[in-house]
Design a protein around this motif. Structure first.
Motif, mmCIF file in Angstrom:
data_model
loop_
_atom_site.group_PDB
_atom_site.id
_atom_site.type_symbol
_atom_site.label_atom_id
_atom_site.label_comp_id
_atom_site.label_asym_id
_atom_site.label_seq_id
_atom_site.Cartn_x
_atom_site.Cartn_y
_atom_site.Cartn_z
ATOM 1 N N ASP A 248 25.940 30.181 64.774
ATOM 2 C CA ASP A 248 25.401 30.888 63.598
ATOM 3 C C ASP A 248 25.220 32.364 63.919
ATOM 4 O O ASP A 248 24.324 33.016 63.366
ATOM 5 N N SER A 249 26.037 32.884 64.837
ATOM 6 C CA SER A 249 25.986 34.318 65.120
ATOM 7 C C SER A 249 26.236 35.037 63.794
ATOM 8 O O SER A 249 27.253 34.819 63.142
ATOM 9 N N ALA A 250 25.256 35.858 63.380
ATOM 10 C CA ALA A 250 25.249 36.392 62.008
ATOM 11 C C ALA A 250 24.924 37.879 62.054
ATOM 12 O O ALA A 250 23.761 38.268 61.963
ATOM 13 N N PRO A 251 25.953 38.722 62.223
ATOM 14 C CA PRO A 251 25.692 40.151 62.399
ATOM 15 C C PRO A 251 25.219 40.833 61.119
ATOM 16 O O PRO A 251 25.758 40.605 60.039
ATOM 17 N N HIS A 252 24.199 41.643 61.277
ATOM 18 C CA HIS A 252 23.754 42.595 60.254
ATOM 19 C C HIS A 252 23.527 43.909 60.987
ATOM 20 O O HIS A 252 23.051 43.894 62.128
ATOM 21 N N VAL A 253 23.834 45.035 60.371
ATOM 22 C CA VAL A 253 23.578 46.318 61.041
ATOM 23 C C VAL A 253 22.076 46.502 61.232
ATOM 24 O O VAL A 253 21.272 46.003 60.440
ATOM 25 N N ASP A 254 21.729 47.227 62.291
ATOM 26 C CA ASP A 254 20.316 47.402 62.634
ATOM 27 C C ASP A 254 19.494 47.934 61.465
ATOM 28 O O ASP A 254 18.346 47.525 61.269
ATOM 29 N N PHE A 325 28.642 48.509 68.895
ATOM 30 C CA PHE A 325 28.787 49.634 67.957
ATOM 31 C C PHE A 325 30.027 49.424 67.094
ATOM 32 O O PHE A 325 31.140 49.666 67.524
ATOM 33 N N THR A 326 29.804 48.908 65.888
ATOM 34 C CA THR A 326 30.911 48.693 64.957
ATOM 35 C C THR A 326 31.014 49.929 64.047
ATOM 36 O O THR A 326 30.066 50.707 63.946
ATOM 37 N N GLU A 327 32.143 50.043 63.374
ATOM 38 C CA GLU A 327 32.311 51.159 62.421
ATOM 39 C C GLU A 327 31.372 50.992 61.219
ATOM 40 O O GLU A 327 31.135 51.939 60.482
ATOM 41 N N ALA A 328 30.837 49.777 61.035
ATOM 42 C CA ALA A 328 29.875 49.564 59.954
ATOM 43 C C ALA A 328 28.467 49.960 60.381
ATOM 44 O O ALA A 328 27.574 50.083 59.542
ATOM 45 N N GLY A 329 28.267 50.147 61.689
ATOM 46 C CA GLY A 329 26.946 50.489 62.219
ATOM 47 C C GLY A 329 26.642 49.623 63.430
ATOM 48 O O GLY A 329 27.363 48.656 63.714
ATOM 49 N N PRO A 330 25.560 49.940 64.172
ATOM 50 C CA PRO A 330 25.226 49.173 65.370
ATOM 51 C C PRO A 330 24.632 47.808 65.035
ATOM 52 O O PRO A 330 23.888 47.670 64.055
ATOM 53 N N VAL A 331 24.979 46.817 65.858
ATOM 54 C CA VAL A 331 24.467 45.452 65.717
ATOM 55 C C VAL A 331 23.787 45.085 67.036
ATOM 56 O O VAL A 331 24.410 45.156 68.095
ATOM 57 N N THR A 332 22.532 44.699 66.975
ATOM 58 C CA THR A 332 21.789 44.360 68.192
ATOM 59 C C THR A 332 22.144 42.957 68.672
ATOM 60 O O THR A 332 22.116 42.000 67.895
ATOM 61 N N VAL A 333 22.472 42.861 69.962
ATOM 62 C CA VAL A 333 22.782 41.567 70.580
ATOM 63 C C VAL A 333 21.463 40.851 70.873
ATOM 64 O O VAL A 333 20.492 41.474 71.329
ATOM 65 N N PHE A 334 21.439 39.562 70.607
ATOM 66 C CA PHE A 334 20.239 38.743 70.828
ATOM 67 C C PHE A 334 19.740 38.912 72.265
ATOM 68 O O PHE A 334 20.493 38.718 73.223
ATOM 69 N N ASP A 335 18.459 39.251 72.391
ATOM 70 C CA ASP A 335 17.841 39.446 73.705
ATOM 71 C C ASP A 335 16.885 38.280 73.956
ATOM 72 O O ASP A 335 15.871 38.150 73.258
ATOM 73 N N PRO A 336 17.181 37.416 74.945
ATOM 74 C CA PRO A 336 16.334 36.234 75.126
ATOM 75 C C PRO A 336 14.948 36.580 75.660
ATOM 76 O O PRO A 336 14.046 35.742 75.586
ATOM 77 N N GLY A 337 14.788 37.790 76.209
ATOM 78 C CA GLY A 337 13.473 38.170 76.714
ATOM 79 C C GLY A 337 13.199 37.707 78.134
ATOM 80 O O GLY A 337 12.067 37.786 78.595
ATOM 81 N N PHE A 338 14.234 37.203 78.811
ATOM 82 C CA PHE A 338 14.086 36.836 80.233
ATOM 83 C C PHE A 338 15.429 37.109 80.902
ATOM 84 O O PHE A 338 16.456 37.160 80.226
ATOM 85 N N PRO A 339 15.428 37.298 82.236
ATOM 86 C CA PRO A 339 16.701 37.562 82.905
ATOM 87 C C PRO A 339 17.593 36.320 82.947
ATOM 88 O O PRO A 339 17.097 35.194 83.076
ATOM 89 N N VAL A 340 18.875 36.539 82.798
ATOM 90 C CA VAL A 340 19.865 35.461 82.824
ATOM 91 C C VAL A 340 20.840 35.784 83.954
ATOM 92 O O VAL A 340 21.238 36.945 84.104
ATOM 93 N N HIS A 341 21.183 34.799 84.755
ATOM 94 C CA HIS A 341 22.012 35.058 85.938
ATOM 95 C C HIS A 341 23.417 34.476 85.832
ATOM 96 O O HIS A 341 24.162 34.506 86.791
ATOM 97 N N TRP A 342 23.744 33.947 84.686
ATOM 98 C CA TRP A 342 25.061 33.346 84.506
ATOM 99 C C TRP A 342 26.038 34.353 83.911
ATOM 100 O O TRP A 342 25.683 35.124 83.025
#
Ligand SMILES: NC(=O)N[C@@H](CC(=O)O)C(=O)O
Ligand SMILES: [Zn+2]
Ligand SMILES: [Zn+2]
Length: 346
Positions: A248-254, A325-342
């Motif tokens: 359900d990755s659902a981009p909206h500009v910031d 950074f899309t030509e439609a505007g910036p889209v924030t990538v989901f930040d889980p709030g913890f470090p991921v090592h994979w």
């Protein structure tokens, strides 16, 4: 010790790619890891006919960068005016893989959705006959029903009656968010499947609301209490073939997320596989990640699993861009709030 995990290339059974400049900007984020995706039809205007789905499929193919492979599996947006013959023809021609039911007003661009299920019964009956699955956004839209209860009420008042009336219809409960959703999917037979998103395995409603409102965690169906997140984790990591990945990755500009009336949607195309490896490792279920991300979905849709492989490795803290950074505007990538090592090996 470096941990490595090789699995079949995954698919995304619920994805929003949008159109135009946004499509151009976000498509590589999905195509980098995923071989195929079920493409949601909630464009403005929605993808309603077979001809519109074929044209949208061609725009997606044209937006794919040189050297990347990705197969869009198209869907039709079900309306009260949908013609059963057009749906059947689009299926026979191999243009569409599923039809999407949005209750009118439930979510982003759903005004043309269904108000009265009785009006779409002829389409659903035809779909049951030809084996074309119905993907369902399972929330009632009644204002009297609390937003945190809308999925459970939908199951009891709309989904279950529909499945009793038309037991042969293949149904996917999209982006389930509750223990009631998990229980209903588990109790179903092999005509029923359920997708689970990346973010609903990671956040509960406190993440959205406690300590300041976090618009990038707001999506629909909204994340629920912790017990529901735990039920989703148990289902996703169980290996049960009814549960499979739909980001359900659902981009909206910031500008539209960080807004007085912010849009619903989390953008997880970029880091889903890294996040899932983290979640499945936490649950002691890395050996079931392939079932969830690469086997159960194709099995439900009657498609072969992918022959390519991807390799995940565990090492230094993973890095991904904070924004695309899309030509439609910036889209924030989901930040889980913890470090991921994979990491996903290139
Ligand atoms: N999931 C979301 O929060 N948003 C989706 C719509 C949807 O899947 O309901 C979107 O199109 O933005
Ligand atoms: Zn939805
Ligand atoms: Zn969606």
């Amino acid at each position: 010790m470096t941990q490595r995990l090789t699995l079949r290339r995954p698919d995304d059974w619920h994805l929003h790619l949008r159109d135009g400049a946004m499509l151009q900007g976000v498509l590589p984020e999905s195509a980098r890891h995923f071989a195929r995706a079920i493409i949601m039809p909630n464009l403005v205007p929605p993808v309603v006919t077979g001809a519109q789905a074929a044209a949208y499929r061609d725009r997606i193919r044209a937006a794919l960068p040189e050297g990347m492979t990705f197969t869009p599996l198209m869907t039709l947006y079900l309306t009260e005016g949908t013609d059963p013959a057009d749906v059947a023809a689009a299926h026979a021609e191999g243009i569409v893989t599923a039809v999407k039911l949005y209750p009118a007003g439930a979510t982003t661009n759903s005004h043309s959705g269904v108000r009265d299920i009785a009006k779409v019964m002829p389409v659903l009956e035809r779909m049951a006959e030809i084996g074309l699955p119905l993907c369902v956004h399972g929330e009632v839209t009644t204002h009297e029903v609390d937003i945190f209860d809308r999925e459970a009420v939908f199951i009891d008042t709309v989904l279950d009656p529909l499945r009793r009336r038309l037991p042969e219809l293949r149904v996917v409960m999209e982006h389930i968010t509750t223990e009631e959703g998990v229980a209903y999917a588990r109790a179903g037979n092999d005509t029923l499947g359920a997708t689970i998103t990346t973010h609903h395995l990671i956040i509960n409603r406190n993440h959205i609301l406690a300590g300041g409102i976090k618009p990038h965690y707001y999506c629909l169906p909204v994340a629920k209490r912790e017990k529901h997140r735990l039920a989703l984790r148990a289902a996703a990591t169980s290996g049960d073939p009814r549960f499979f990945l739909g980001t359900d990755s659902a981009p909206h500009v910031d500008a539209l997320k960080e807004h007085a009336c912010g849009c619903a949607g989390c953008f997880t195309a970029t880091n889903t596989m890294q996040l899932l490896a983290h979640v499945f490792e936490e649950e002691g279920a890395l050996d079931r990640l392939e079932a969830f991300a690469a086997l159960n979905g194709p099995r439900f849709y009657g498609l072969p699993p992918n022959e390519e492989r991807i390799t995940l490795t565990k090492g230094a803290a993973a890095q991904w861009p904070a924004k695309i950074f899309t030509e439609a505007g910036p889209v924030t990538v989901f930040d889980p709030g913890f470090p991921v090592h994979w990491h996903v090996e290139a």
